[in-house]
Design a protein around this motif. Structure first.
Motif, PDB file in Angstrom:
ATOM      1  N   ALA A 392      -2.544   4.993 -10.375  1.00 16.33           N
ATOM      2  CA  ALA A 392      -2.631   5.208  -8.920  1.00 16.33           C
ATOM      3  C   ALA A 392      -2.503   6.686  -8.573  1.00 16.33           C
ATOM      4  O   ALA A 392      -1.746   7.054  -7.672  1.00 16.33           O
ATOM      5  CB  ALA A 392      -1.558   4.397  -8.216  1.00 16.33           C
ATOM      6  N   GLY A 395      -2.398   7.811  -4.975  1.00 17.75           N
ATOM      7  CA  GLY A 395      -2.232   6.624  -4.146  1.00 17.75           C
ATOM      8  C   GLY A 395      -0.773   6.279  -3.958  1.00 17.75           C
ATOM      9  O   GLY A 395       0.061   7.154  -3.666  1.00 17.75           O
ATOM     10  N   ASP A 414       0.153  -1.279  -7.834  1.00 20.68           N
ATOM     11  CA  ASP A 414      -0.475   0.019  -7.575  1.00 20.68           C
ATOM     12  C   ASP A 414      -1.797  -0.206  -6.858  1.00 20.68           C
ATOM     13  O   ASP A 414      -2.323  -1.316  -6.839  1.00 20.68           O
ATOM     14  CB  ASP A 414      -0.676   0.807  -8.880  1.00 20.68           C
ATOM     15  N   ASP A 415      -2.340   0.862  -6.244  1.00 22.57           N
ATOM     16  CA  ASP A 415      -3.627   0.757  -5.541  1.00 22.57           C
ATOM     17  C   ASP A 415      -4.721   1.496  -6.282  1.00 22.57           C
ATOM     18  O   ASP A 415      -5.651   2.032  -5.669  1.00 22.57           O
ATOM     19  CB  ASP A 415      -3.501   1.269  -4.100  1.00 22.57           C
ATOM     20  N   ARG A 468      -5.517  -7.334  -8.271  1.00 23.77           N
ATOM     21  CA  ARG A 468      -5.403  -7.810  -6.897  1.00 23.77           C
ATOM     22  C   ARG A 468      -6.773  -7.859  -6.236  1.00 23.77           C
ATOM     23  O   ARG A 468      -7.670  -7.062  -6.543  1.00 23.77           O
ATOM     24  CB  ARG A 468      -4.485  -6.895  -6.102  1.00 23.77           C
ATOM     25  N   THR A 470      -7.412  -7.099  -3.253  1.00 21.26           N
ATOM     26  CA  THR A 470      -7.562  -5.931  -2.379  1.00 21.26           C
ATOM     27  C   THR A 470      -7.667  -4.641  -3.172  1.00 21.26           C
ATOM     28  O   THR A 470      -7.764  -3.567  -2.585  1.00 21.26           O
ATOM     29  CB  THR A 470      -6.360  -5.845  -1.427  1.00 21.26           C
ATOM     30  N   GLY A 472      -6.483  -2.609  -7.151  1.00 21.50           N
ATOM     31  CA  GLY A 472      -5.279  -2.252  -7.876  1.00 21.50           C
ATOM     32  C   GLY A 472      -4.813  -3.384  -8.786  1.00 21.50           C
ATOM     33  O   GLY A 472      -5.424  -4.457  -8.862  1.00 21.50           O
TER      34      GLY A 472
END
Length: 482
Positions: A392, A395, A414-415, A468, A470, A472
Motif C-alpha cells: 500500500a 495508501g 491495505d488498499d 477485497r 473494493t 487491496g
C-alpha cells in the motif's frame, strides 16, 4: 514360560494356543465320554446279571416244589435251598464271597435291603451294592472281586431259597479300554490336526504382513517408491496398510518440504552472502576513499540485517515445528498492548512515510486468555503490517483487533493492488512470493506469512488471505479463546 512365549513368532504362539485349547477341550470331552461309556457298561452288566436271574426266580415261584432246570453253558447261576447249593455254576471264589441271604424277596414294595452279612461282605470285598429290576421285582446287585476278577452279582430271595446270578465284567472292561485307546488316539490326531490347521491358516493370514514388511524394507532403503500393498479383503490388515500408507505419504511430504526448504534457504542465504562478500571486497578497494567506503559498509549492514532476519525467521519456524511455547497463554489486554507496539514499529518503517497506518480495537473482555505468547503475537502483527505497507505505498493500512464468538480476530487491510489469484493458494507456503512489489521490509524472504499461519495453527486458530472487492488485500487471523 511367558518370556519364552514372547520370544516366539506370532504364528508359533497362535499355533501353541490352538493346540492348548484343543487339548483341553478334547480331553474334557474324552473324560466325559469315558464316564458315559463306563456307566453304560456297568449298567449293562447289572442288567444282564438281573436278566440271567429272572428266569430262575420265575421258575421257583411257579414250581416251588421242583428244582429249577440247569442253566445253559456260560450262565453263572447259584441256587441255595435248605443250606445247600441245589444249582451251582458259580466260580468257587464268588460263591464263597456271597452271603447266605440277599436281603430281598419278591414281590416287595419296590425297595431292597441288604442284611448285616451282605454289608460285611461288601466291605470285605470292596464291592458296590445296588438294585436292579427283574420282571417287576427288585434284585440286589453287587460287585465281587474273586481270583483277580470282578463280577457283577444279582441276588434275590424266594421264600427260603436264595438265587444268585453272576456276570464277568472283563468283556465290559475290555470295551472300555478299547474306547479309551480310541479316545487317546483320536485326541492326539485331532490336536495334531488343530496344530497343522492353525499353522497353515496363520501363515495364510500373515502372508500380507510379510509382503508389507518386505515392501517397507524396500521403502526404508530407498529402493522403491509408492505404498504398502493393500489386500482385497476389508479386514484389519487392509486397514493397517491404508493407515501406514497415509503415514508414508505424510513422511514423503515432510521430506519433500524439508528438501524444498533447505534448497530455498540455501538460495536465500546465497544471495545476501554473495552481496555481502562483494560489499566487503569493494570496501577493501575503497579503503582510501572515505565516502565510498562508508557506502559499502552501509550496504553491507543491510545485507547482514537481511541475513539476520532470514536466520531469525528460520529459527522461529523450527521452533513452531518442534512445538515450542505450546502451553504459553496471554490475556486479551496483553495482546492489545503488543498490537499497539507493533503498530508503532510499523509507523517507524521507511515505507510508512507515505502510508497511513491506523488501528482499531474492540476487546470488551480483557481478561480472556488465548494460547499464544506476547512475542509470538507481536511477530504475527509485524509480518502482516510489513506486507501490507509494502503493498500500500502511498495508501493506507488498517489494523483491527476484536472479539467475536469466543475468538480473537486480527484483520490487517491495505488498499494496494491486491494479490494475484494464482498466488492465494500458496501464500502461506514457505519461501513463497507473489512478486517483488510485495516484499516485506525484512528483506522479502517469503517466510512472513508462513510464520503467521504456523503461529496461528499452533494456537489452535487459523490464518487466511483474500482480495477485497473494493481493492487491496485482507489478512485475517483467528485465535480461539482458552
Amino acid at each position: 514360560m511367558r518370556r519364552w512365549l514372547l520370544r516366539r513368532s506370532i504364528r508359533t504362539r497362535i499355533t501353541l494356543g490352538s493346540v492348548a485349547v484343543g487339548l483341553v477341550v478334547l480331553s474334557a470331552a474324552s473324560v466325559a465320554l469315558h464316564h458315559q461309556v463306563q456307566t453304560a457298561t456297568e449298567d449293562t452288566d447289572r442288567s444282564l446279571a438281573a436278566s440271567d436271574l429272572a428266569p430262575f426266580v420265575q421258575d421257583l415261584r411257579q414250581n416251588p416244589d421242583e428244582l429249577p432246570d440247569e442253566p445253559t453253558r456260560g450262565v453263572l447261576v447259584g441256587i441255595r435251598a435248605d443250606g445247600r447249593w441245589v444249582v451251582d455254576t458259580l466260580p468257587r471264589a464268588v460263591r464263597e464271597a456271597l452271603p447266605t441271604t440277599t436281603g430281598t424277596s419278591g414281590p416287595t414294595d419296590g425297595r431292597s435291603h441288604g442284611d448285616g452279612d451282605g454289608d460285611r461282605d461288601r466291605d470285605r470285598d470292596g464291592g458296590r451294592e445296588s438294585t436292579g429290576d427283574g420282571d417287576g421285582d427288585r434284585a440286589a446287585t453287587r460287585e465281587v472281586r474273586a481270583d483277580g476278577r470282578t463280577y457283577v452279582v444279582a441276588g434275590q430271595q424266594v421264600g427260603d431259597t436264595v438265587v444268585w446270578a453272576a456276570r464277568d465284567t472283563r468283556p465290559g472292561q475290555e470295551t472300555i479300554r478299547r474306547v479309551d485307546r480310541s479316545l487317546v488316539v483320536g485326541t492326539l490326531l485331532a490336536v495334531a490336526a488343530f496344530a497343522g490347521t492353525a499353522w497353515l491358516l496363520t501363515g495364510l493370514a500373515l502372508r500380507p504382513v510379510a509382503r508389507m514388511r518386505r515392501r517397507a524394507e524396500d521403502l526404508g532403503d530407498g529402493g522403491a517408491d509408492g505404498h504398502l500393498p493393500v489386500g482385497p479383503a476389508e479386514d484389519e490388515l487392509a486397514a493397517l496398510a491404508r493407515t501406514l500408507n497415509r503415514f508414508v505419504d505424510r513422511q514423503h511430504e515432510n521430506a519433500a518440504r524439508e528438501r524444498r526448504m533447505v534448497s530455498d534457504a540455501a538460495h536465500e542465504l546465497r544471495t545476501p552472502l554473495a552481496a555481502l562478500t562483494a560489499r566487503l571486497e569493494l570496501a577493501h578497494r575503497h579503503s582510501g576513499d572515505a565516502p565510498a567506503l562508508e557506502g559499502d559498509l552501509t550496504a553491507a549492514e543491510r545485507d547482514a540485517a537481511r541475513l539476520s532476519a532470514l536466520a531469525a525467521s528460520l529459527l522461529e519456524l523450527s521452533r513452531l515445528d518442534d512445538g515450542a511455547d505450546d502451553h504459553v497463554t496471554s490475556t486479551a489486554d496483553e495482546l492489545v498492548s503488543e498490537l499497539m507496539a507493533s503498530v508503532d514499529r510499523a509507523r517507524a518503517l521507511p515505507e510508512a512515510v507515505t502510508t497511513e497506518v491506523d488501528f482499531v480495537t474492540a476487546v470488551p473482555v480483557g481478561d480472556a486468555r488465548y494460547a499464544i505468547g506476547r512475542s509470538a503475537f507481536a511477530r504475527v502483527v509485524d509480518n502482516l503490517t510489513a506486507n501490507a505497507l509494502a503493498a500500500a505505498t502511498g495508501g493506507a493500512v488498517q489494523v483491527d483487533l476484536a472479539q467475536r464468538d469466543g475468538e480473537l480476530v486480527l484483520r490487517v487491510v491495505d488498499d494496494g493492488p491486491g494479490v494475484p489469484d494464482a498466488f492465494l493458494p500458496h501464500a502461506f507456503e514457505r519461501f513463497a512470493r507473489a512478486d517483488s512489489s510485495r516484499n516485506s521490509a525484512l528483506g522479502g524472504s517469503g517466510l512472513g506469512l508462513a510464520l503467521v499461519r504456523g503461529t496461528a495453527e499452533r494456537a489452535g486458530g487459523s490464518a487466511t488471505l483474500r482480495n477485497r472487492e473494493t481493492g487491496g488485500a485482507e489478512a485475517e487471523v483467528r485465535l480461539p479463546r482458552r
